[in-house]
Scaffold this motif. Structure first.
Motif, short mmCIF file in Angstrom:
data_model
loop_
_atom_site.label_atom_id
_atom_site.label_comp_id
_atom_site.label_asym_id
_atom_site.label_seq_id
_atom_site.Cartn_x
_atom_site.Cartn_y
_atom_site.Cartn_z
N THR A 226 -7.03 4.48 -3.41
CA THR A 226 -6.13 3.71 -2.49
C THR A 226 -5.21 2.87 -3.36
OG1 THR A 226 -7.84 3.50 -0.79
CG2 THR A 226 -5.75 2.17 -0.72
N LYS B 130 0.89 -1.25 -0.08
CA LYS B 130 -0.08 0.00 0.00
C LYS B 130 0.77 1.17 0.09
CE LYS B 130 -4.06 0.25 2.40
NZ LYS B 130 -4.71 0.56 3.67
N SER C 87 0.35 4.01 0.76
CA SER C 87 0.29 5.16 1.58
C SER C 87 1.02 4.50 3.16
CB SER C 87 -1.12 5.38 2.26
OG SER C 87 -1.91 4.26 2.83
N ASP C 88 1.39 3.39 3.18
CA ASP C 88 2.29 2.85 4.23
C ASP C 88 3.52 2.91 3.95
OD1 ASP C 88 -0.14 1.69 5.16
OD2 ASP C 88 0.20 -0.40 4.55
N PRO D 153 -1.75 10.34 1.46
CA PRO D 153 -2.84 9.90 2.09
C PRO D 153 -3.23 8.36 1.69
CG PRO D 153 -3.45 11.53 0.50
CD PRO D 153 -1.90 11.39 0.73
N GLU D 154 -4.11 7.60 2.66
CA GLU D 154 -4.48 6.38 2.01
C GLU D 154 -5.34 6.43 0.88
OE1 GLU D 154 -7.17 2.70 3.88
OE2 GLU D 154 -5.93 3.77 5.37
N PHE D 155 -6.28 7.41 0.84
CA PHE D 155 -7.17 7.52 -0.45
C PHE D 155 -6.71 8.86 -0.95
CE2 PHE D 155 -10.87 8.68 -2.81
CZ PHE D 155 -11.17 7.25 -3.22
N ARG E 133 -12.99 3.12 -2.48
CA ARG E 133 -13.24 3.15 -0.94
C ARG E 133 -13.82 1.99 -0.61
NH1 ARG E 133 -12.14 7.90 1.48
NH2 ARG E 133 -12.04 9.59 0.40
#
Length: 139
Positions: free
Chosen positions: A54, A38, A40-41, A46-48, A72
């Motif tokens: 994402t 991911k 954002s990790d 941002p995650e989304f 989402r």
């Protein structure tokens, strides 16, 4: 700018027949699984991301990707490539890029000045996988 966009479009059209698909069923829903992470990790994003969703990417395929974009609800909605303009102008080819799904309903190509993960100015090439994907990623 227009020349760069036309070049990027020609690049993706030329690369499309060579593009390989992963196991589409395995990628249909987030999380994408190994070797994807991911975004954002691992980056300060941002995650989304509105418009992109994402994102998951195999770090070994950077900078071009593919970045797998999920809405989402965790549904694969787009495959995104981020191709640095300097690399394209100097003759670098990004061949045999994977795609998240063979179904593509539309494609957007646009300029991005750079962001964490792909710091150089680059083209975003976004393959939407169904007619409503763009709307779902915008929310």
């Amino acid at each position: 700018m227009l020349r760069n966009t036309v070049f990027a479009f020609g690049f993706i059209v030329a690369a499309a027949p060579a593009a390989k698909a992963h196991d589409e069923q395995a990628l249909a829903n987030a999380p994408a699984g190994d070797p994807y992470v991911k975004v954002s990790d691992v980056l300060p994003l941002p995650e989304f991301i509105p418009g992109l969703g994402t994102l998951f990417v195999d770090p070994a395929t950077l900078p071009a990707g593919p970045f797998l974009a999920y809405d989402r609800d965790g549904r694969l909605s787009a495959t995104i490539y981020m191709t640095p303009l300097d690399d394209l102008q100097s003759g670098t080819s990004f061949d045999g890029l994977n795609i998240g799904s063979h179904t593509v309903s539309s494609t957007d190509i646009y300029y991005n000045a750079g962001h964490p993960g792909v710091d150089k100015p680059h083209a975003h090439v976004v393959l939407f996988h169904d007619e409503n994907a763009k709307d779902r990623l915008a929310e």
